[in-house]
Design a protein around this motif. Structure first.
Motif, PDB file in Angstrom:
ATOM      1  N   SER A 144     -37.675   7.906  27.775  1.00 49.59           N
ATOM      2  CA  SER A 144     -38.137   9.220  27.334  1.00 49.59           C
ATOM      3  C   SER A 144     -37.265   9.701  26.182  1.00 49.59           C
ATOM      4  N   ARG A 194     -45.198  10.039  35.994  1.00 49.88           N
ATOM      5  CA  ARG A 194     -45.485  11.252  35.218  1.00 49.88           C
ATOM      6  C   ARG A 194     -45.994  12.387  36.105  1.00 49.88           C
ATOM      7  N   GLN A 198     -44.262  15.928  36.058  1.00 50.09           N
ATOM      8  CA  GLN A 198     -45.120  17.061  35.688  1.00 50.09           C
ATOM      9  C   GLN A 198     -45.059  18.171  36.723  1.00 50.09           C
ATOM     10  N   PRO A 204     -45.343  15.978  31.402  1.00 45.82           N
ATOM     11  CA  PRO A 204     -45.129  14.609  31.894  1.00 45.82           C
ATOM     12  C   PRO A 204     -43.738  14.077  31.589  1.00 45.82           C
TER      13      PRO A 204
END
Length: 217
Positions: A144, A194, A198, A204
């Motif tokens: 990420s 995700r 979330q 996400p």
């Protein structure tokens, strides 16, 4: 990347509305003074009262009250219109400020570098293939650009592992034994991760999921 500064639209609009309301109050106050002066000018004096009872001038006595009554509604109407305009301007500014505030979404502070989170230890599950019991070991790493998403994933590690174990143990050996099947499983694992992030972060957050090892027996 830096988070976007707070939008001052709400503060500016409130100040504009306040200025409009203050200006309207000043106009109303000035109109009130003018109304008082006009009322005083129109009020009959002692001399007028003597003149009004003079039988030689009946027309003047009957016309003066009609003129005073005809002007009073006009002055009051002007004052009411000014007050309504001032209040309407303030409400319009407040409504526009509210829409401007709700329409803005806070920016997310992202990292230029790729951030990785290995889910250790590797996942080990058993699943059946017809009458045989199969063994699967999968190493998983998350990627990420969102530091907050990485922190959320770390904190939710037990939840992530539970969801991924359920996913891995519900596979068919003939499907995940080829490249296309493993890619599909990888996409399903990313969706699972995700959803967990979330639910906790509101976005996400995780950009990719990698299988760093994949062993079947």
């Amino acid at each position: 990347m830096l988070a976007k500064a707070e939008n001052p639209a709400a503060t500016t609009s409130f100040a504009d509305g306040t200025r409009i309301a203050f200006a309207a109050w000043r106009v109303v106050r000035r109109a009130s003074h003018q109304l008082s002066a006009l009322t005083g000018a129109l009020a009959p004096s002692a001399k007028d009262e003597v003149f009004m009872v003079d039988e030689e001038q009946p027309e003047v006595v009957s016309d003066a009250p009609v003129e005073r009554r005809s002007r009073m509604p006009l002055v009051i109407g002007v004052v009411v219109v000014l007050v309504a305009l001032g209040a309407g301007g303030y409400l319009w500014q407040s409504h526009r400020a509210a829409h401007a505030t709700t329409g803005k979404v806070a920016a997310v502070e992202l990292s230029k570098a790729e951030l990785y989170l290995p889910l250790e230890p590797a996942f080990v599950v058993n699943f059946r293939d017809n009458d045989s019991l199969r063994y699967l070991q999968v190493g998983v790493t998350l990627m990420s650009h969102d530091p907050e998403a990485i922190n959320v994933a770390k904190a939710a590690d037990p939840v992530l592992r539970d969801g991924l174990v359920a996913l891995f143990s519900n596979q068919n050996f003939s499907i995940i034994s080829d490249v296309a099947g493993r890619q599909k499983l990888q996409e399903q694992a990313l969706v699972t991760v995700r959803k967990v992030v979330q639910a906790r972060l509101g976005r996400p957050g995780i950009d990719a999921l990698y299988f760093t090892s994949f062993v079947m027996q």
